[in-house]
Write an enzyme that holds these catalytic residues in place. Structure first.
Site, PDB file in Angstrom:
ATOM      1  N   ASP A 180       0.837  -1.196   0.000  1.00 45.05           N
ATOM      2  CA  ASP A 180       0.000   0.000   0.000  1.00 45.05           C
ATOM      3  C   ASP A 180       0.875   1.251   0.000  1.00 45.05           C
ATOM      4  O   ASP A 180       1.989   1.228   0.541  1.00 45.05           O
ATOM      5  CB  ASP A 180      -0.904   0.023   1.233  1.00 45.05           C
ATOM      6  CG  ASP A 180      -1.939  -1.086   1.225  1.00 45.05           C
ATOM      7  OD1 ASP A 180      -2.287  -1.568   0.132  1.00 45.05           O
ATOM      8  OD2 ASP A 180      -2.399  -1.470   2.320  1.00 45.05           O
ATOM      9  N   PRO A 181       0.398   2.355  -0.560  1.00 39.83           N
ATOM     10  CA  PRO A 181       1.194   3.587  -0.575  1.00 39.83           C
ATOM     11  C   PRO A 181       1.701   4.017   0.797  1.00 39.83           C
ATOM     12  O   PRO A 181       2.830   4.509   0.920  1.00 39.83           O
ATOM     13  CB  PRO A 181       0.224   4.613  -1.162  1.00 39.83           C
ATOM     14  CG  PRO A 181      -0.673   3.809  -2.045  1.00 39.83           C
ATOM     15  CD  PRO A 181      -0.859   2.506  -1.328  1.00 39.83           C
TER      16      PRO A 181
END
Length: 297
Positions: A46-47
């Site tokens: 995930d970012p």
């Protein structure tokens, strides 16, 4: 003018991904920095997550599926008291709760999340729904009813806890969503929860301690970066290694079953070398290997 295609360069670069950067952005920067013709990664982060992002270059991209199937370890912190749209701190709060679990309650609940479990992915995930990514549909406000998927959880351990948070370590197989674990654990405890911090500590044979900091990925450091590359076969540690005979190596390189020395179970996935060079990944067939991925090295 013909577009420059880049260099034929093969190996693995392990990057310690920082928060605020997408996995695709990391791959693109590695490819640019090394002027590589081909690059990919083995397992999206995930970012907002940090840690091991294994970037495959050249012929190593043919081993991505092996690493994707390997066990991975996550160190994460769950914040109790709220469930969010994204199941992490970047989302909007959907529901909140006043109750907080004590350490004993959290530890008692963990057993239900170990072994073969069924897990519903977060709405904001890369799961495809009728050909579209779930996160695209979720951003458009569509209500999603995602199907539960099987997940192998090797271990789930509470490392420390205070009133509002719990820090955990999870080792799991392919397709695991830490955000779903946080969400479902919060629901089981009746206090709700979401991921506040997430770090991938290791992925298969690759450990974050050996990762390259993202800010060092630059063309000016190209020679240094290339020296950090791990060989293609680094991702194949969990597979039996066999050696091709001279004639077998020729046949395998042409996509045909070839003779090997060494043994394995019939039908087992193995990798084959010719001297110091990896030749293929394939299935053992009693003295021969049927190649599934042939390496052009």
């Amino acid at each position: 003018m013909a577009r420059k295609k880049g260099r034929d360069i093969t190996g693995w670069l392990i990057v310690d991904k920082p928060a605020g950067v997408t996995s695709t952005s990391v791959v693109n920067k590695v490819r640019w920095a090394l002027d590589a013709k081909k690059a990919g990664h083995a397992g999206t982060l995930d970012p907002d997550a940090t840690g091991v992002l294994a970037v495959a270059l050249g012929e190593a991209t043919k081993t991505v599926s092996i690493l994707t199937d390997a066990l991975k370890c996550y160190d994460f912190r769950v914040k109790w008291g709220a469930e969010t749209t994204t199941d992490d701190a970047s989302g909007e709060v959907l529901r909140s709760a006043e109750d907080r679990p004590d350490r004993a309650a959290v530890e008692a609940a963990l057993s239900g999340f170990i072994g073969q479990i069924m897990q519903v992915p977060p709405a904001f995930s890369a799961v495809k729904v009728d050909g579209e990514r779930a996160y695209d549909l979720a951003r458009e406000g569509e209500e999603l009813d995602l199907a539960a998927r099987p997940l192998w959880v090797e271990s789930l351990t509470l490392l420390d806890a205070d009133r509002d948070t719990g820090r955990l370590e999870m080792v799991c197989g392919k397709g695991g969503y830490v955000r779903s674990i946080a969400r479902d654990l919060g629901r089981k405890l009746g206090c709700l929860g979401h991921v506040a911090e997430l770090r991938r500590v290791w992925s298969g044979p690759f450990e974050v301690e050996n990762g390259v900091a993202f800010d060092k990925v630059d063309r000016e450091a190209q020679d240094w970066l290339q020296a950090q590359l791990l060989p293609l076969e680094s991702a194949l540690d969990d597979l039996p290694k066999l050696r091709a005979t001279p004639e077998g190596a020729i046949r395998i390189r042409n996509g045909n079953p070839g003779e090997v020395t060494g043994g394995a179970e019939w039908g087992e996935l193995v990798w084959v070398s010719d001297g110091n060079l990896p030749v293929c990944i394939g299935r053992y067939q009693g003295g021969k290997v049927q190649p599934e991925r042939v390496f052009n090295l």
